[in-house]
Motif scaffolding. Structure first.
Motif, PDB file in Angstrom:
ATOM      1  N   SER A  96      63.140  37.209 -33.517  1.00  0.00           N
ATOM      2  CA  SER A  96      64.302  37.164 -33.090  1.00  0.00           C
ATOM      3  C   SER A  96      64.322  38.510 -31.746  1.00  0.00           C
ATOM      4  O   SER A  96      65.038  38.071 -30.852  1.00  0.00           O
TER       5      SER A  96
ATOM      6  N   GLN B  26      70.995  33.231 -34.079  1.00  0.00           N
ATOM      7  CA  GLN B  26      70.835  32.392 -35.445  1.00  0.00           C
ATOM      8  C   GLN B  26      72.273  32.409 -35.984  1.00  0.00           C
ATOM      9  O   GLN B  26      73.271  33.508 -35.769  1.00  0.00           O
TER      10      GLN B  26
ATOM     11  N   ASP C 109      67.471  30.720 -31.765  1.00  0.00           N
ATOM     12  CA  ASP C 109      66.887  31.091 -32.778  1.00  0.00           C
ATOM     13  C   ASP C 109      67.203  30.386 -34.040  1.00  0.00           C
ATOM     14  O   ASP C 109      68.404  30.419 -34.377  1.00  0.00           O
ATOM     15  N   GLU C 110      66.456  29.761 -34.633  1.00  0.00           N
ATOM     16  CA  GLU C 110      66.663  29.012 -35.883  1.00  0.00           C
ATOM     17  C   GLU C 110      67.775  28.037 -35.727  1.00  0.00           C
ATOM     18  O   GLU C 110      68.724  28.184 -36.517  1.00  0.00           O
TER      19      GLU C 110
HETATM   20 MG   LIG Z   1      65.019  36.292 -36.764  1.00  0.00          MG
END
Ligand SMILES: [Mg+2]
Ligand SMILES: Nc1ncnc2c1ncn2[C@@H]1O[C@H](COP(=O)(O)OP(=O)(O)OP(=O)(O)O)[C@@H](O)[C@H]1O
Lengths: 287, 269
Positions: free
Chosen positions: A49, A94, A172-173
């Motif tokens: 991240s 995220q 991010d994800e």
């Molecule tokens: Mg992360």
């Protein structure tokens, strides 16, 4: 227009009160070519991240420099560069649904474009386009973001970033916490947008099947360092090396290895997807 | 926001860290009171020596303490400034009617400045060296007598410990939401006041929403696990009073005696 991302011995960390976290990014050299689709993988806490944040000027290196297209960020004041970079780099955090705030979905999607000086009329028309792209109905535009389901919120949040029409997309994800189908739809949607707009895309994921299915390149992070940057196919060739990084193997590849072991027949090439595996099996005549 | 020192815990194993939170709380509050005994340069020098000793014992660098003062420095200087202007006596340097800058004013202002700084230093020592949870336990223990007066001590300390527990989460979350809105082109601390106020909306609304959600989750979890507010409960963490805690209180008593001896008794004022 696609842009390349380059890290030049970047070292960075976070400062919380008096405590400095040690080298969250540790002398990173990395070149992500224009138009590439890169997956970043690595253990939790390895700095994935943070790597993405450095691409958007949310953490500033205290040593080395990050260059996005023609714009450079390094230690010190970067006001102009930051604004330029944030316009070019669309960043999906995220659980991005936690950033939704406006009364209506439309206003929330328009927030980014308006900040970068796009007119209201234009922003609204962009909102319609990106909403369709993320697979939502226009009727949702007038609803409150808080009234949506988790998956819908995620899509609206992503739409809010796409609406800024970035040249680089950093995620991010994006599939974390969604059901498998929802996750697949979102990743497919991102891949389609990547191809259509000729973006440079970076995605953090924990799922090696995502890496195999969607990415061209892969970056492995460990303790704030990039330990491997490779094409996806050659990356999944050497399974022993993967074990060392505690990296899983995509389903199809793992099945391929199992079949090779059981039958003693070596299949041609490295199979990353099930159709590829099926083709290989037909080729050698096992099925 | 990340620079905020006040209210942060700094893990460590110094003599001060290991003191009982009750001892630390009592000593710190007591210190604020004995501070008012000081009235001449000898007493202030002595108090500074004491404060420095405590800071050294806490094994945390003085820079950290100075940073704790920084957010309050303007408030302090303003108060000191008023004190200087409105205290008269002694040699007069500037005279503008009711406003004068006099010798006494300057001395008094300096004393008040010292008092502020020492109060901040000593209370920072307590918060830096005590886990928030221990601090609440300590407060709970000290406030226990008030139960007789029907003060809901346990509920208050539960509220306090829950709030303390969630401060780091809230700060993390603020940081996250700020980053997310920055990525969408918000620039904080830029432009007119109205514009700056507007940039707060995209921060506060998501934070409110998530805090409310979290509070609700928390309440549900407590309910599900059978929490009841009106029962007598034992504690998981036991506070244990040791010799060094008694010693620390004795030190405070000695400090008082020393101040009483050193202070000028009514002369000079
Ligand atoms: Mg992360
Ligand atoms: N806001 C922050 N303040 C201080 N330290 C942080 C912050 N965010 C991350 N870190 C630290 O930086 C390091 C790398 O964190 P990062 O979030 O980049 O990891 P990650 O690879 O994304 O992990 P995950 O897979 O869990 O998301 C960790 O050691 C973490 O403790």
């Amino acid at each position: 227009m696609a842009m390349q991302i380059s890290f030049d011995s970047v070292t960075a960390d976070y400062q919380i009160g008096p405590i400095r976290s040690p080298r969250v990014l540790d002398s990173i050299d990395l070149l992500l070519p224009a138009g590439s689709f890169t997956a970043v993988i690595g253990h939790t806490g390895s700095g994935k991240s943070s790597l993405l944040k450095a691409m958007n000027g949310l953490i500033i290196p205290y040593d080395g420099k990050v260059t996005i297209g023609q714009t450079t960020i390094k230690a010190g004041k970067n006001k102009k560069a930051l604004r330029a970079i944030r316009q070019k780099v669309g960043m999906v955090f995220q659980f991005p649904e936690s950033q939704l705030f406006a009364e209506t979905v439309e206003k929330d999607i328009c927030f980014g474009p308006l900040n970068f000086g796009v007119s209201l009329v234009e922003a609204k028309s962009i909102a319609r386009v990106v909403l369709k792209q993320v697979g939502l109905e226009p009727s949702i535009l007038s609803k409150s973001p808080l009234s949506l389901s988790g998956g819908q919120k995620r899509r609206v949040a992503i739409a809010g970033i796409l609406a800024m029409q970035p040249d680089i997309l950093v995620l991010d994800e994006p599939g974390a916490g969604l059901d498998p189908i929802g996750k697949r739809e979102i990743l497919q949607m991102i891949t389609a947008w990547h191809k259509e707009k000729k973006l440079t895309t970076v995605i953090v994921t924990h799922d090696m099947d995502d890496v195999a299915l969607y990415a061209d390149d892969v970056v492995v992070m460990e303790h704030g360092q990039v330990v491997k940057h490779d094409k996806v196919r050659s990356f999944f060739t050497d399974v022993n090396q993967l074990n060392e990084w505690h990296v899983d193997v995509p389903q199809a590849r793992s099945l391929q290895l199992q079949i090779e072991q059981e039958t003693g027949i070596k299949l041609p090439g490295v199979c990353l997807t099930l159709p590829e595996l099926a083709d290989a099996l037909i080729e050698v005549g096992i099925v | 926001m990340n620079k905020l020192i006040l209210g942060r815990y700094f893990p460590g194993d110094s003599w001060i860290h290991r003191l009982d939170p009750r001892a630390k709380l009592v000593a710190a509050i007591y210190f604020i009171f004995v501070l008012f005994l000081a009235n001449n340069w000898q007493t202030y020098v002595f108090l500074w020596l004491f404060t420095t000793a405590v800071i050294l014992l806490s094994n945390i660098s003085i820079r950290t303490y100075l940073r704790g003062v920084r957010p309050l420095i303007w408030l302090i200087l303003f108060t000191v400034f008023l004190q200087v202007l409105f205290t008269a006596g002694g040699e007069i340097y500037v005279d503008l009617g009711p406003i004068t800058i006099s010798k006494f004013g300057l001395i008094n202002g300096f004393y008040i400045f010292c008092r502020f700084i020492m109060i901040i230093f000593i209370s920072t020592v307590v918060t830096l060296t005590t886990k928030p949870i221990d601090l609440t336990d300590g407060m709970n223990a000290l406030l226990r007598p008030l139960r007789k007066l029907k003060v809901p001590v346990d509920e208050l300390s539960l509220m306090l410990s829950i709030s303390l527990r969630f401060i780091p989460n809230l700060l993390d979350e603020t940081q996250k939401v700020m980053d997310a809105q920055r990525a969408r082109g918000t620039e904080f601390g830029e432009g007119s006041l109205v514009k700056q106020m507007k940039t707060l909306v995209p921060i506060f609304l998501p934070l409110f929403v998530s805090s409310l959600n979290r509070a609700e989750d928390m309440a549900n979890v407590m309910e599900v696990r059978g929490y009841q507010s009106d029962v007598k409960r034992s504690t998981f963490r036991q506070l244990s009073w040791q010799q060094k805690d008694t010693i620390s209180l004795l030190v405070m008593a000695m400090l008082t005696v020393a101040l009483l001896v050193l202070r000028s008794n009514g002369f000079g004022h």
